[in-house]
Design a protein around this motif. Structure first.
Motif, mmCIF file in Angstrom:
data_model
loop_
_atom_site.group_PDB
_atom_site.id
_atom_site.type_symbol
_atom_site.label_atom_id
_atom_site.label_comp_id
_atom_site.label_asym_id
_atom_site.label_seq_id
_atom_site.Cartn_x
_atom_site.Cartn_y
_atom_site.Cartn_z
ATOM 1 N N ASP A 36 35.357 49.639 38.437
ATOM 2 C CA ASP A 36 34.280 49.973 39.668
ATOM 3 C C ASP A 36 33.817 48.516 39.103
ATOM 4 O OD1 ASP A 36 35.107 51.859 40.681
ATOM 5 O OD2 ASP A 36 33.515 53.288 39.687
ATOM 6 N N GLY A 37 33.753 47.767 37.720
ATOM 7 C CA GLY A 37 32.775 46.707 37.775
ATOM 8 C C GLY A 37 34.070 45.352 36.619
ATOM 9 N N PHE A 38 34.419 46.340 35.823
ATOM 10 C CA PHE A 38 35.629 44.856 35.038
ATOM 11 C C PHE A 38 36.011 44.580 35.146
ATOM 12 C CE2 PHE A 38 38.600 44.360 31.503
ATOM 13 C CZ PHE A 38 38.059 43.891 30.384
ATOM 14 N N TYR A 39 37.275 44.934 35.834
ATOM 15 C CA TYR A 39 38.376 43.960 36.825
ATOM 16 C C TYR A 39 37.958 43.303 37.776
ATOM 17 C CZ TYR A 39 41.400 46.796 34.271
ATOM 18 O OH TYR A 39 42.076 47.826 33.469
ATOM 19 N N PRO A 40 36.807 43.393 38.976
ATOM 20 C CA PRO A 40 35.894 42.458 39.520
ATOM 21 C C PRO A 40 35.462 41.658 39.043
ATOM 22 C CG PRO A 40 35.780 45.136 40.223
ATOM 23 C CD PRO A 40 36.361 44.911 38.826
ATOM 24 N N LEU A 41 34.698 41.825 37.389
ATOM 25 C CA LEU A 41 34.285 40.815 36.882
ATOM 26 C C LEU A 41 34.822 39.695 36.449
ATOM 27 C CD1 LEU A 41 31.100 39.817 35.280
ATOM 28 C CD2 LEU A 41 31.659 40.899 33.574
#
Length: 186
Positions: A36-41
């Motif tokens: 939800d957050g780390f990979y997109p960041l």
């Protein structure tokens, strides 16, 4: 869900102690935090390499693509190497059982801070010394995360050393190694 991830990340920047309390209260699974957050960041961080083209017109597209891939891979691999190092060494510095969920979450959020710093660095047209020292702030966030991981007080400095090597040193070392191994494209 990305909003919840970014909210926790901003909370860590504004007030690290309170940020770790909020992360503990959320109790999300590391896989969920990653998707939800780390990979997109990390994707945004890699894409931020292309911003350099606005102030360095001599920078070639092939070089930017190569740098973007290296940026993504160095943070991605750092997460897994940091988790591996934590699984080996953290058991010696904490009270009680080693909580895999917590040390994965700890690694995710601290590496995310480094990724944010890389985005800021890529957006600036010049090398600013203050930006070069921003990764040191991550040590403050790690220090405040001692309570989150239940680190024994007498092992605080050992913990910070382990965390600094696993999280701070690793992406720079990987980036250096990748740039040595991969031929420079112009």
């Amino acid at each position: 869900m990305m909003l919840k991830f970014l909210t926790c990340l901003i909370q860590l920047i504004i007030s690290p102690a309170r940020g770790w309390e909020d992360i503990a209260a959320e109790g999300d699974e590391p896989r969920k935090i990653c998707s939800d957050g780390f990979y997109p960041l990390l994707g945004v961080t890699a894409c931020s390499v292309f911003i350099r083209r606005f102030y360095d017109v001599e920078l070639g597209v092939a070089k930017m693509i190569q740098d973007a891939i290296i940026t993504f891979v160095e943070y991605f691999v750092t997460y897994f190497l940091a988790s591996f190092l934590f699984s080996i060494f953290l058991g010696k510095v904490i009270d009680g059982e080693l909580n895999e969920k917590k040390y994965h979450t700890f690694a995710i959020y601290n590496i995310s801070l480094l990724a944010l710093i890389a985005i800021v660095s890529n957006c600036l047209p010049m090398e600013l010394s203050i930006v070069q020292f921003l990764p040191v702030f991550t040590i403050v966030v790690m220090w405040m995360g001692k309570r989150y991981l239940a680190v024994r007080e007498d092992k605080s400095f050992t913990f910070i050393f382990i965390a600094a090597v696993a999280i701070l040193v690793m992406p720079y070392l990987l980036g250096y190694l990748f740039n040595m191994v991969i031929p420079n494209v112009d």
